[in-house]
Design a protein around this motif. Structure first.
Motif, PDB file in Angstrom:
ATOM      1  N   VAL A 290      -9.075  16.418 -55.488  1.00  8.42           N
ATOM      2  CA  VAL A 290      -7.742  16.950 -55.811  1.00  8.42           C
ATOM      3  C   VAL A 290      -7.720  17.486 -57.242  1.00  8.42           C
ATOM      4  N   ALA A 291      -8.345  16.743 -58.166  1.00 10.72           N
ATOM      5  CA  ALA A 291      -8.405  17.193 -59.563  1.00 10.72           C
ATOM      6  C   ALA A 291      -9.163  18.511 -59.679  1.00 10.72           C
ATOM      7  N   GLN A 292     -10.249  18.650 -58.907  1.00  9.50           N
ATOM      8  CA  GLN A 292     -10.990  19.916 -58.909  1.00  9.50           C
ATOM      9  C   GLN A 292     -10.113  21.065 -58.423  1.00  9.50           C
ATOM     10  N   VAL A 293      -9.376  20.828 -57.343  1.00 12.48           N
ATOM     11  CA  VAL A 293      -8.510  21.863 -56.771  1.00 12.48           C
ATOM     12  C   VAL A 293      -7.437  22.281 -57.771  1.00 12.48           C
TER      13      VAL A 293
ATOM     14  N   ILE B  10      -7.440  18.656 -46.741  1.00 12.93           N
ATOM     15  CA  ILE B  10      -6.762  19.633 -47.591  1.00 12.93           C
ATOM     16  C   ILE B  10      -7.705  20.141 -48.678  1.00 12.93           C
ATOM     17  N   VAL B  11      -8.463  19.210 -49.266  1.00 10.92           N
ATOM     18  CA  VAL B  11      -9.390  19.574 -50.346  1.00 10.92           C
ATOM     19  C   VAL B  11     -10.427  20.582 -49.861  1.00 10.92           C
TER      20      VAL B  11
ATOM     21  N   GLY C  76     -12.544  26.257 -49.171  1.00 16.56           N
ATOM     22  CA  GLY C  76     -12.869  27.429 -48.367  1.00 16.56           C
ATOM     23  C   GLY C  76     -12.089  28.649 -48.792  1.00 16.56           C
ATOM     24  N   ILE C  77     -10.810  28.471 -49.110  1.00 17.29           N
ATOM     25  CA  ILE C  77      -9.974  29.597 -49.534  1.00 17.29           C
ATOM     26  C   ILE C  77     -10.435  30.143 -50.888  1.00 17.29           C
ATOM     27  N   LEU C  78     -10.768  29.238 -51.820  1.00 10.65           N
ATOM     28  CA  LEU C  78     -11.108  29.654 -53.175  1.00 10.65           C
ATOM     29  C   LEU C  78     -12.487  30.299 -53.273  1.00 10.65           C
TER      30      LEU C  78
ATOM     31  N   TRP D  69     -15.633  30.267 -46.911  1.00  8.75           N
ATOM     32  CA  TRP D  69     -15.624  29.183 -45.922  1.00  8.75           C
ATOM     33  C   TRP D  69     -16.938  28.419 -45.871  1.00  8.75           C
ATOM     34  N   GLU D  70     -18.025  29.056 -46.311  1.00 12.47           N
ATOM     35  CA  GLU D  70     -19.286  28.311 -46.315  1.00 12.47           C
ATOM     36  C   GLU D  70     -19.234  27.149 -47.304  1.00 12.47           C
ATOM     37  N   TYR D  71     -18.437  27.304 -48.383  1.00 11.09           N
ATOM     38  CA  TYR D  71     -18.323  26.222 -49.368  1.00 11.09           C
ATOM     39  C   TYR D  71     -17.467  25.081 -48.843  1.00 11.09           C
TER      40      TYR D  71
END
Length: 283
Positions: A39-42, A161-162, A167-169, A172-174
């Motif tokens: 969550v902190a990364q996001v 969610i994370v 994937g959005i940022l 999707w491979e990530y």
């Protein structure tokens, strides 16, 4: 004092390993961790993209994410638990802040596997010492203590969610790489320590009333009493207490025995199965 030193040492170890996982593998590989760290990364990445500058480091975000959870723990779980959790979160934030982000490899799979393994070791070692790394653990323990129910879907929802945001940022491979990291981390964590592992303990004691009182006071688990047992060598009368605890509670159990009846004989059986009501109570 020994208990405090062990828990503090485990908090430092967790801080070091979580910072290695994050700064050497997760961040360079755009891989996301599970729970509060993910969550902190996001949040940190979203703020950076919105303002165009890295004004909110992950170390700060991680601590801020845990602040309301620590307040919840203080009110609803226990002061001792909260203090140890605060120390663990603080250590992790400090090491993440001061250890520089270093790219060891550009291969996202290697970053996911090794980052997950290192993070899993840190979390497993912390749990083995009886401390929490914060995040969803706090909510789970709070709900379990207040209602006696588990919230196993909480971590699944948060992690879902994370990885979706990952994937959005980044693509999707990530998202898939992050799923690999979370899976490896959970497997390593389970290999070192499983919170739900049950231990059956048999205590041969001459002070059953005192021990029962302390065990009830700390764990609120049922205790079976076997009276009029006899030592095979001394032929002295003893009382046998049987109960079941979790591995998470083992260090506290060991401390109670050592403090209130150091001459007691204790036999421990691992991986027992329990039928019927069994409630975990953490402090």
């Amino acid at each position: 004092m020994e208990k405090l030193v062990n828990k503090f040492s485990a908090a430092v170890v967790y801080g070091v390993f979580s910072s290695f996982a994050l700064n050497f593998f997760y961040q360079p590989g755009h891989v996301y961790a599970s729970g509060a760290t993910g969550v902190a990364q996001v949040v940190s990445e979203l703020v950076t993209r919105l303002v165009g500058h890295d004004i909110l480091p992950i170390s700060v975000t991680l601590f801020l994410v845990n602040v309301p959870l620590i307040m919840l723990a203080w009110r609803g779980i226990g002061k001792q638990f909260t203090v140890y959790t605060l120390i663990t979160v603080f250590m992790s934030s400090v090491f993440i802040h001061f250890i520089p982000v270093t790219s060891l490899t550009n291969d996202p799979v290697i970053n996911a596997v090794f980052g997950g393994a290192i993070m899993g070791f840190g979390v497993g070692n912390a749990m083995k010492a009886g401390i929490s790394s914060g995040g969803t653990d706090i909510v789970s323990l709070y709900v379990r203590k207040k209602t006696g129910r588990t919230v196993g879907t909480l971590s699944f929802i948060v992690n879902g969610i994370v990885v979706f945001v990952a994937g959005i940022l980044f693509g999707w491979e990530y998202m898939l790489y992050s799923i690999i990291a979370i899976f490896v981390s959970s497997r390593v964590q389970d290999a070192i320590f499983t919170r739900q592992k049950r231990l059956q303990v048999m205590i041969v004691t001459q002070n059953p009333d005192l021990l029962m009182h302390k065990l009830f006071e700390r764990f609120n688990h049922g205790v079976t009493i076997l009276n009029n047992t006899e030592g095979g060598y001394t032929h002295e009368k003893r009382t046998v207490l049987l109960t079941v605890i979790t591995m998470y509670e083992y260090q506290d159990f060991k401390s109670i025995i050592g403090r209130y009846d150091p001459k007691a004989f204790v036999s421990i059986s691992e991986n027992v199965r329990v039928l019927g009501n069994f409630t975990e109570v953490s402090d």
